[in-house]
Scaffold this active site. Structure first.
Site: not given
Length: 324
Positions: A61, A159
């Protein structure tokens, strides 16, 4: 000959200024840094193996927003007035911040102001997977820490579990990662857990009319509804992403995909593209060691996304705040 030497000197200066990542970057400036990280990980992760999944997720992330610069670690402050990545929806279930803070304090005690939070996170993610029996990969160091962190960028760049293959392909391409990297990095779902809100729409309200996702295996969906996410609003129950094998870094995640038992829409999406499906089948036909090797290659690519080196960014004294 003299001109040739001048060119070599110029190239050397160029490389130095650019400050590319390199193996053993802290060999002279903080020679014990990598061992401090490794020793702490080896001491604590065996007692809390789920943290390995949490740390590799945090690293992923972080890298997908502004590059691998530890921007995910920054707290929002009254002076900045902005909402940081840390509080963005994709990161609200990310954990391991205290673990990284402790590592930073240990490294700072050895070498104040030398080792970046970004490098500590990258090393800890790798070492935590290794100690739980997963693959290893090269982690060249020399990253510097970013000065900015924005929640809206996390929301748009990371995502999502609800993304389809078109969106996933684009988000990975934006980071110079291809479909093979998408399949391999998704393989990290072989360990760890999720929470119901990430997929409960597939069980209760897929198209907004109280229906299920027809691509999800019905027996698996029944089990999730009856034993795990018993209501659509359950936001506390934890669910294994790779049932029966969540503590083992192996190929079972990919086997489940072919049985229509990928937990997220983003997992399921990998089976509905001919290229990604081919990669899945190739992995399943190969050995676990081959998977480890391929996964390592993609992790090495991911770990170099948009890194700040040389004079960019800073070396934070505390991972949660920029230096004053």
């Amino acid at each position: 000959m003299k001109g040739f030497c001048l060119v070599l000197v110029f190239v050397a200066i160029l490389v130095s200024v650019r400050g590319d990542l390199q193996m053993g970057f802290y060999g002279s400036s903080c020679p014990k840094a990598e061992k401090i990280v490794q020793d702490y990980v080896n001491q604590h992760i065996p007692n809390a193996p789920s943290l390995a999944a949490a740390l590799i997720r945090m690293h992923f992330h972080d890298c997908f927003v502004r590059g691998c610069d530890a921007s995910i670690l920054l707290n929002a402050t009254s002076s900045s007035g902005n909402q940081t990545e840390r509080v963005a929806t994709p990161n609200r279930t990310v954990r391991g911040f205290d673990f990284i803070d402790t590592l930073k304090s240990l490294v700072e005690a050895e070498c104040p102001g030398v080792v970046s939070c970004a490098d500590i996170l990258a090393l800890a993610a790798r070492d935590s997977i290794v100690i739980t029996g997963g693959p290893s990969w090269k982690v060249p160091t020399g990253r510097r820490d970013g000065l900015l962190s924005n929640a809206s960028e996390a929301l748009s760049d990371i995502p999502a579990p609800t993304d389809n293959i078109t969106i996933l392909t684009q988000k990975f391409a934006n980071k110079s990662l291809d479909l093979k990297d998408l399949v391999l990095l998704s393989g990290a779902h072989t360990i760890g857990i999720s929470h119901c809100p990430s997929f409960s729409n597939r069980l209760y309200n897929f198209t907004g009319v109280g229906d299920r996702d027809p691509t999800l295996d019905s027996e698996y969906a029944d089990n999730l509804r009856s034993r795990k996410c018993r209501t659509q609003n359950d936001n506390t129950t934890k669910v294994e992403m790779d049932p029966g094998s969540r503590k083992t870094f192996d190929l079972s995640y990919y086997s489940l995909l072919l049985k229509r038992r990928g937990l997220f829409e983003s997992d399921s999406a990998l089976t509905r593209n001919s290229n990604t499906l081919t990669y899945i089948n190739q992995l399943l036909q190969g050995s676990v060691q081959n998977f480890f090797t391929e996964f390592a290659t993609s992790m090495e690519k991911m770990g170099q996304i948009g890194v700040k080196t040389g004079s960019s960014g800073e070396i934070r004294r505390s991972c949660a705040v920029v230096n004053s």
